[in-house]
Write a protein that holds these residues in place. Structure first.
Motif: not given
Length: 474
Positions: A254, A256, A357-358, A360, A391-393
Motif C-alpha cells: 500500500t 504506508e 500514509r502513502d 507521506e 499500516r499507517a493506523d
C-alpha cells in the motif's frame, strides 16, 4: 466467538441506570461483584456468571472509540465506555449483554457497539432467562477467559481492533501467574494494537486466527495451528513441515509506513522529577504535536498529563508502571511507556510508533536532533530507530508484514563509557557516528542507512559485535 457489547453513553452510568440495565434478565438473576468491585456479574441461580460488566470508564479521548471500534466520530465530547462480556458457553447470555447496553443508552443517550448486537432491538422487555444456566468455572478463571486448560488461557475476541483492555491485561497477568500462556483467538478480519501484539511475544503465547480454508493459523508467522494437548500448536504435514496459511501471504503493498522508535532513559531519583518528558519530546519531533491521552489500558481514557503520569508511577513504586499513550487521528501515533526503579535510578522504557500514509515521507532526519536532545536533557541510554512497510493506523493484521529495518542507533554517555570512548567513536561503519552531548561525556548516534535497504540489519549487527566485543575485552 466472544460476545462483547459496549455502551458508549453521553452521561455517567449512575447506580440507578446500571440497576435498570441489570434487570435486563428479570428479577430472578443474582448480582455479585468481582475483581475487588471493578466488575459486576449477572449470575444464574447457582451463582455462576452469565454476563460480566466492567466499571464505566470516562473517555476524555473520544477518538479512542473510533480507533478501537471503527465507530464514526460523532463529536469531541467525552463518552462513558461501559463494557459487558457474555459467557460464550451460555446460549442467551449475548442477548442479556445487548439488552443491558441498550437500556443504558436509552436512559443516558449514546450508542451501542456492535449496533446489531442481540437484545438491542427491544430493551424494554426483559430477556427470558428461564432455563439459562452457566457451567462451573475453574478457580483460576477470569471474566475475560473463555477456555482454561493446564497449559493455556484462551480468550475469544471479535472486534475490529483488539486492544490491551483492562480485562485482557488481567487475563494475561493471571495466566502468567498460574504458569500458563495466553492465546487470543480471532476471526481473520481482526487486527491487534501495538500493545496487544507486543504482549504476545511468542509460543506458546499466540495470536490464533480462525480461517475457513485451513482451520487456524498463527497471526504473526502464518503457521497452520491445531488444538492439541490442551493448547494451539503448530501443525505438521506428511513431510514433517509446518504449512503456511495462504491467507497470511495474500498481501497487497500500500505504500504506508511506520516509523518505530525504542529508547531508554534513566534519571536520578528526585522529588522534583516529572516523567514523560522524553516521550513528549520524541512525539513532538516526529509528529509536530503533543500526545492527546494516556492510560493503564486501552482505551486510553485520560488527557495527556506528565504530572498525573508521575503521580501514578510514584504511588506504584517500587513496582513498575506500564501505560499506553495515544495521539490524534490526524497523525496516527501510539506509544507504550514503562517506568521502573533500577539500581541506576528511575528508568523509562519507551516504544513509539508513528504512521504515515502513502505519499507521506517519514521524518527520518529528525531522529539525529532528537537523539541529541534526549542525551542532553533526559539521560538517554540507548535508542533504536527503524522503518517498516506497515499500516499507517498502527494496527497489526493477520498477514505477512515486512520486518522493520534499522536506520539509526544511539548510545548515551554511560553506555559509551562502558564500551570505551575510543571504541565507541570508531565503529567499522561506512558513515562516521555523530557525537551527542559534551566532549567530556559524549554519546554517539550511528547512521545505519535510510531504513529502506536490508543492509541496515547487516550494519546494525556489525556495530553491535564491535561494541560487545569491546565490552568483553574490557
Amino acid at each position: 466467538m466472544t460476545k462483547d457489547v459496549i455502551a458508549l453513553t453521553d452521561r455517567m452510568p449512575d447506580p440507578w441506570s446500571v440497576l435498570a440495565g441489570l434487570l435486563a434478565g428479570g428479577p430472578d438473576l443474582h448480582v455479585r461483584s468481582a475483581a475487588e468491585g471493578a466488575v459486576v456479574q449477572l449470575c444464574d441461580l447457582e451463582g455462576r456468571p452469565l454476563v460480566s460488566i466492567e466499571a464505566p470508564l470516562l473517555l476524555h479521548v473520544p477518538e479512542e472509540a473510533q480507533r478501537l471500534l471503527g465507530t464514526t466520530r460523532a463529536d469531541d465530547k467525552p463518552k462513558w465506555w461501559t463494557e459487558a462480556r457474555a459467557s460464550t458457553a451460555v446460549p442467551g447470555a449475548a442477548q442479556l449483554a445487548g439488552t443491558f447496553a441498550a437500556r443504558l443508552t436509552s436512559l443516558l443517550g449514546g450508542t451501542v457497539w456492535p449496533p446489531d448486537a442481540p437484545g438491542t432491538d427491544d430493551p424494554a422487555h426483559p430477556v427470558d432467562t428461564s432455563g439459562i444456566t452457566a457451567v462451573p468455572a475453574p478457580a483460576a478463571a477470569q471474566p475475560a477467559v473463555d477456555v482454561l486448560t493446564e497449559k493455556v488461557a484462551v480468550v475469544l475476541q471479535d472486534r475490529p481492533v483488539i486492544g490491551m483492555t483492562s480485562w485482557l491485561s488481567e487475563a494475561l497477568r493471571a495466566a502468567l501467574t498460574s504458569e500458563r500462556a495466553l492465546q487470543i483467538v480471532t476471526p481473520r478480519h481482526c487486527r491487534l494494537t501495538l500493545p496487544t501484539s507486543t504482549a504476545l511475544t511468542g509460543p506458546p503465547t499466540r495470536w490464533v486466527v480462525q480461517d475457513p480454508d485451513c482451520g487456524y493459523y498463527d497471526g504473526f508467522s502464518g503457521a497452520v495451528l491445531r488444538w492439541r494437548d490442551g493448547a494451539f500448536q503448530v501443525a505438521e504435514d506428511a513431510d514433517g513441515e509446518t504449512p503456511v496459511a495462504p491467507a497470511f501471504v495474500d498481501v497487497t503493498r500500500t505504500g504506508e509506513r511506520q516509523l518505530l522508535l525504542g529508547f531508554r532513559t534513566v534519571h536520578q531519583p528526585d522529588a522534583r522529577l516529572v516523567l514523560g518528558g522524553a516521550l513528549e519530546a520524541a512525539w513532538q519531533s516526529l509528529t509536530g504535536e503533543l500526545p492527546t491521552g494516556w492510560g493503564t489500558a486501552e482505551p486510553a481514557n485520560l488527557p495527556w498529563s506528565r504530572r498525573s503520569l508521575t503521580d501514578l508511577a510514584y504511588e506504584r513504586a517500587p513496582q513498575p508502571t506500564w501505560t499506553v499513550v495515544v495521539g490524534s487521528a490526524d497523525r496516527p501515533a501510539l506509544a507504550t511507556l514503562r517506568v521502573l526503579r533500577t539500581p541506576d535510578g528511575v528508568e523509562e522504557d519507551v516504544t513509539l510508533a508513528v504512521g504515515f500514509r502513502d505519499g507521506e515521507k517519514p521524518p527520518v532526519s529528525a531522529v539525529a536532533d532528537l537523539a541529541a536532545e534526549l542525551t542532553t536533557r533526559y539521560g538517554l541510554r540507548t535508542l533504536l530507530a527503524r522503518l517498516r512497510e506497515a499500516r499507517a493506523d498502527l494496527s497489526a493484521p493477520p498477514r505477512f508484514e515486512r520486518p522493520p529495518i534499522p536506520f539509526g542507533y544511539a548510545l548515551g554517555p554511560t553506555e559509551v563509557a562502558e564500551a570505551g570512548t575510543g571504541v565507541a567513536a570508531r565503529p567499522p561503519l561506512p558513515i562516521a557516528p555523530v557525537q551527542l552531548g559534551t566532549k567530556a561525556r559524549p554519546g554517539y548516534l550511528y547512521p545505519l542507512g535510510d531504513g529502506e535497504s536490508m543492509e541496515g540489519w547487516a550494519l546494525f549487527e556489525t556495530l553491535l559485535r564491535h561494541l560487545r566485543g569491546a565490552a568483553v575485552q574490557s
